[in-house]
Motif scaffolding. Structure first.
Motif, PDB file in Angstrom:
ATOM      1  N   ASN A  83       7.871  55.078  12.145  1.00 40.36           N
ATOM      2  CA  ASN A  83       9.092  55.710  11.631  1.00 40.36           C
ATOM      3  C   ASN A  83      10.247  54.717  11.655  1.00 40.36           C
ATOM      4  O   ASN A  83      10.201  53.709  12.365  1.00 40.36           O
ATOM      5  CB  ASN A  83       9.451  56.922  12.506  1.00 40.36           C
ATOM      6  N   ALA A  84      11.269  55.030  10.878  1.00 41.36           N
ATOM      7  CA  ALA A  84      12.457  54.168  10.858  1.00 41.36           C
ATOM      8  C   ALA A  84      13.688  54.978  11.252  1.00 41.36           C
ATOM      9  O   ALA A  84      13.806  56.165  10.932  1.00 41.36           O
ATOM     10  CB  ALA A  84      12.644  53.577   9.465  1.00 41.36           C
ATOM     11  N   ILE A  85      14.585  54.308  11.951  1.00 40.15           N
ATOM     12  CA  ILE A  85      15.895  54.889  12.260  1.00 40.15           C
ATOM     13  C   ILE A  85      16.919  54.105  11.454  1.00 40.15           C
ATOM     14  O   ILE A  85      16.909  52.867  11.461  1.00 40.15           O
ATOM     15  CB  ILE A  85      16.222  54.782  13.766  1.00 40.15           C
ATOM     16  N   ALA A  86      17.778  54.821  10.744  1.00 38.64           N
ATOM     17  CA  ALA A  86      18.820  54.161   9.940  1.00 38.64           C
ATOM     18  C   ALA A  86      20.188  54.445  10.553  1.00 38.64           C
ATOM     19  O   ALA A  86      20.799  55.486  10.284  1.00 38.64           O
ATOM     20  CB  ALA A  86      18.762  54.673   8.504  1.00 38.64           C
ATOM     21  N   PRO A  87      20.675  53.522  11.397  1.00 43.03           N
ATOM     22  CA  PRO A  87      22.007  53.731  11.974  1.00 43.03           C
ATOM     23  C   PRO A  87      23.097  53.553  10.915  1.00 43.03           C
ATOM     24  O   PRO A  87      22.928  52.798   9.954  1.00 43.03           O
ATOM     25  CB  PRO A  87      22.116  52.629  13.037  1.00 43.03           C
ATOM     26  N   GLY A  88      24.197  54.239  11.162  1.00 41.42           N
ATOM     27  CA  GLY A  88      25.399  53.989  10.361  1.00 41.42           C
ATOM     28  C   GLY A  88      26.184  52.884  11.048  1.00 41.42           C
ATOM     29  O   GLY A  88      25.642  51.812  11.328  1.00 41.42           O
ATOM     30  N   PHE A  89      27.423  53.163  11.373  1.00 40.08           N
ATOM     31  CA  PHE A  89      28.288  52.157  11.992  1.00 40.08           C
ATOM     32  C   PHE A  89      28.279  52.360  13.509  1.00 40.08           C
ATOM     33  O   PHE A  89      28.788  53.365  14.005  1.00 40.08           O
ATOM     34  CB  PHE A  89      29.697  52.316  11.417  1.00 40.08           C
ATOM     35  N   ILE A  90      27.677  51.394  14.230  1.00 44.73           N
ATOM     36  CA  ILE A  90      27.512  51.526  15.688  1.00 44.73           C
ATOM     37  C   ILE A  90      28.291  50.400  16.384  1.00 44.73           C
ATOM     38  O   ILE A  90      28.251  49.248  15.927  1.00 44.73           O
ATOM     39  CB  ILE A  90      26.009  51.425  16.078  1.00 44.73           C
ATOM     40  N   SER A 138      41.754  47.145  11.262  1.00 43.83           N
ATOM     41  CA  SER A 138      42.186  47.913  10.085  1.00 43.83           C
ATOM     42  C   SER A 138      40.977  48.354   9.254  1.00 43.83           C
ATOM     43  O   SER A 138      40.919  49.487   8.755  1.00 43.83           O
ATOM     44  CB  SER A 138      43.141  47.079   9.236  1.00 43.83           C
ATOM     45  N   ALA A 139      39.987  47.475   9.146  1.00 41.96           N
ATOM     46  CA  ALA A 139      38.778  47.800   8.375  1.00 41.96           C
ATOM     47  C   ALA A 139      37.986  48.897   9.085  1.00 41.96           C
ATOM     48  O   ALA A 139      37.428  49.796   8.446  1.00 41.96           O
ATOM     49  CB  ALA A 139      37.921  46.548   8.193  1.00 41.96           C
ATOM     50  N   LYS A 140      37.971  48.827  10.427  1.00 39.43           N
ATOM     51  CA  LYS A 140      37.253  49.853  11.207  1.00 39.43           C
ATOM     52  C   LYS A 140      37.908  51.221  10.994  1.00 39.43           C
ATOM     53  O   LYS A 140      37.227  52.222  10.784  1.00 39.43           O
ATOM     54  CB  LYS A 140      37.288  49.509  12.706  1.00 39.43           C
ATOM     55  N   GLU A 141      39.251  51.233  11.051  1.00 33.83           N
ATOM     56  CA  GLU A 141      39.971  52.511  10.877  1.00 33.83           C
ATOM     57  C   GLU A 141      39.684  53.113   9.506  1.00 33.83           C
ATOM     58  O   GLU A 141      39.487  54.321   9.367  1.00 33.83           O
ATOM     59  CB  GLU A 141      41.486  52.284  11.050  1.00 33.83           C
ATOM     60  N   GLU A 142      39.640  52.245   8.503  1.00 30.43           N
ATOM     61  CA  GLU A 142      39.353  52.696   7.130  1.00 30.43           C
ATOM     62  C   GLU A 142      37.947  53.302   7.069  1.00 30.43           C
ATOM     63  O   GLU A 142      37.737  54.346   6.440  1.00 30.43           O
ATOM     64  CB  GLU A 142      39.466  51.472   6.198  1.00 30.43           C
ATOM     65  N   LEU A 143      37.011  52.640   7.750  1.00 27.00           N
ATOM     66  CA  LEU A 143      35.618  53.107   7.735  1.00 27.00           C
ATOM     67  C   LEU A 143      35.479  54.468   8.422  1.00 27.00           C
ATOM     68  O   LEU A 143      34.768  55.356   7.938  1.00 27.00           O
ATOM     69  CB  LEU A 143      34.754  52.064   8.449  1.00 27.00           C
ATOM     70  N   ILE A 144      36.183  54.606   9.552  1.00 27.03           N
ATOM     71  CA  ILE A 144      36.094  55.868  10.314  1.00 27.03           C
ATOM     72  C   ILE A 144      36.551  57.055   9.451  1.00 27.03           C
ATOM     73  O   ILE A 144      36.005  58.154   9.555  1.00 27.03           O
ATOM     74  CB  ILE A 144      36.902  55.758  11.634  1.00 27.03           C
ATOM     75  N   LYS A 145      37.499  56.808   8.569  1.00 25.43           N
ATOM     76  CA  LYS A 145      37.985  57.876   7.678  1.00 25.43           C
ATOM     77  C   LYS A 145      36.840  58.459   6.846  1.00 25.43           C
ATOM     78  O   LYS A 145      36.855  59.621   6.473  1.00 25.43           O
ATOM     79  CB  LYS A 145      39.051  57.326   6.727  1.00 25.43           C
ATOM     80  N   ASN A 146      35.841  57.613   6.527  1.00 26.30           N
ATOM     81  CA  ASN A 146      34.708  58.062   5.699  1.00 26.30           C
ATOM     82  C   ASN A 146      33.547  58.646   6.500  1.00 26.30           C
ATOM     83  O   ASN A 146      32.533  59.041   5.930  1.00 26.30           O
ATOM     84  CB  ASN A 146      34.174  56.882   4.867  1.00 26.30           C
ATOM     85  N   ILE A 147      33.670  58.625   7.833  1.00 26.03           N
ATOM     86  CA  ILE A 147      32.593  59.182   8.670  1.00 26.03           C
ATOM     87  C   ILE A 147      32.953  60.631   8.999  1.00 26.03           C
ATOM     88  O   ILE A 147      33.950  60.875   9.690  1.00 26.03           O
ATOM     89  CB  ILE A 147      32.409  58.360   9.976  1.00 26.03           C
ATOM     90  N   PRO A 148      32.151  61.606   8.516  1.00 28.19           N
ATOM     91  CA  PRO A 148      32.489  63.010   8.780  1.00 28.19           C
ATOM     92  C   PRO A 148      32.712  63.313  10.265  1.00 28.19           C
ATOM     93  O   PRO A 148      33.611  64.080  10.602  1.00 28.19           O
ATOM     94  CB  PRO A 148      31.292  63.765   8.202  1.00 28.19           C
ATOM     95  N   LEU A 149      31.931  62.699  11.172  1.00 31.33           N
ATOM     96  CA  LEU A 149      32.127  62.984  12.605  1.00 31.33           C
ATOM     97  C   LEU A 149      33.290  62.186  13.213  1.00 31.33           C
ATOM     98  O   LEU A 149      33.558  62.278  14.415  1.00 31.33           O
ATOM     99  CB  LEU A 149      30.833  62.755  13.388  1.00 31.33           C
ATOM    100  N   LYS A 150      33.954  61.382  12.385  1.00 33.09           N
ATOM    101  CA  LYS A 150      35.209  60.688  12.744  1.00 33.09           C
ATOM    102  C   LYS A 150      35.132  59.801  13.984  1.00 33.09           C
ATOM    103  O   LYS A 150      36.081  59.734  14.768  1.00 33.09           O
ATOM    104  CB  LYS A 150      36.347  61.718  12.918  1.00 33.09           C
ATOM    105  N   ARG A 151      34.001  59.170  14.169  1.00 34.98           N
ATOM    106  CA  ARG A 151      33.930  58.163  15.237  1.00 34.98           C
ATOM    107  C   ARG A 151      32.842  57.154  14.913  1.00 34.98           C
ATOM    108  O   ARG A 151      31.910  57.443  14.150  1.00 34.98           O
ATOM    109  CB  ARG A 151      33.664  58.793  16.611  1.00 34.98           C
ATOM    110  N   ILE A 152      32.986  55.970  15.526  1.00 31.67           N
ATOM    111  CA  ILE A 152      31.938  54.950  15.456  1.00 31.67           C
ATOM    112  C   ILE A 152      30.829  55.388  16.416  1.00 31.67           C
ATOM    113  O   ILE A 152      31.114  55.922  17.486  1.00 31.67           O
ATOM    114  CB  ILE A 152      32.530  53.585  15.878  1.00 31.67           C
TER     115      ILE A 152
END
Ligand code: NAP
Length: 246
Positions: free
Chosen positions: A180-187, A198-212
């Protein structure tokens, strides 16, 4: 959950691999820690795992090197009396737009991320087939599912891992071996720490659970997939990304 099992985890000196190694050890597994060059980090993980009362040993090996991996598997098999769980986690990035990406940027990433997983599976599978059991867990990425600008090399390697996972799952299913494969998002690890705030903050905006995500978010699933709770799951690609790629 994994008492007495032997787990080999690549890229276990840091980040996600380290978290998987510790989590599996906490569940009773003996752990072979594979790393590229960071001796200090690897020996710290080895000591931390040993203090949990299970066996741990670290091995410096470039997963992209076919014959070095063959030798590694022989050594680990001898030392641990066999391998039950293989986690292909070692990986690198060389992010650039494709116009700036040179041949080495592409080859290095493919060789470590994709060919490295092939090398490990190739040399471990004989013993899995012989004992008609084994668990293979490949750490891919949502970049391999969605693509990502600036990561043509990395996304290709991670998409390749998904094809590898499904093919291996089909080839070995009759022998009771799952893949099996695990596909992490932003960890949050060294791999992502280099990113500007600043790039991290921008990315978090697109994560529904709002955290890294944390390395343990991935390790929890890896333990489950390696355990007896997951005997009927194979060929899956499970995203752990806070909803980023849905
Ligand atoms: P990391 O913190 O950069 O750690 C990388 C690990 O891989 C280290 O243990 C390193 O060993 C090892 N490694 C690198 N090249 C190797 C080689 N040629 N042979 C053997 N080991 C090698 O990475 P991470 O963030 O934990 O990522 C782990 C995996 O998850 C990677 O496959 C990555 O693509 C994937 N992933 C990560 C994220 C994320 O957001 N962090 C997201 C999606 C997927 P040394 O310590 O010796 O250098």
């Amino acid at each position: 959950m994994l008492k007495g099992k032997a787990a080999l985890i690549t890229g276990a000196s840091r980040g996600i691999g380290r978290a998987i190694a510790l989590s599996m050890a906490k569940q009773g597994a003996n752990v072979a820690i594979v790393y590229a060059g960071n001796n200090l980090a690897a020996s710290e993980v080895e000591n931390e795992i040993s203090s949990l009362g299970v066996k741990a040993k670290s091995y410096r090996c470039n997963v992209a090197d076919y014959s070095a991996v063959e030798k590694l598997i022989e050594e680990v098999t001898l030392e641990f009396g066999g391998i039950d769980i293989l986690v292909n986690n070692a990986g690198i990035t060389r992010d650039k737009l494709i116009m700036q990406m040179n041949e080495a940027d592409f080859d290095d990433v493919l060789n470590i991320n994709l060919k490295g997983a092939y090398n490990m599976i190739k040399h471990t599978s004989r013993q899995f087939i012989k004992k008609r059991s084994g668990r293979i867990i490949n750490i891919t990425s949502v970049s391999g599912i969605m693509g990502n600008a600036g990561q043509a090399n990395y996304s290709s390697s991670k998409a390749g891992m998904i094809g590898l996972t499904k093919s291996v799952a089909r080839e070995f299913a009759g022998r009771n071996i799952t893949c099996n494969a695990i596909a992490p998002g932003f960890i949050g690890t060294d791999m992502t720490d280099a990113m500007p705030e600043s790039a991290k903050e921008e990315l978090i905006k697109n994560i529904p659970l709002k955290r890294i995500g944390e390395p343990n978010d991935i390790a929890n699933l890896a333990v489950f997939l390696a355990s007896d709770l997951a005997t009927y799951i194979t060929g899956e690609v499970i995203r752990v990304d806070g909803g980023l790629s849905m």
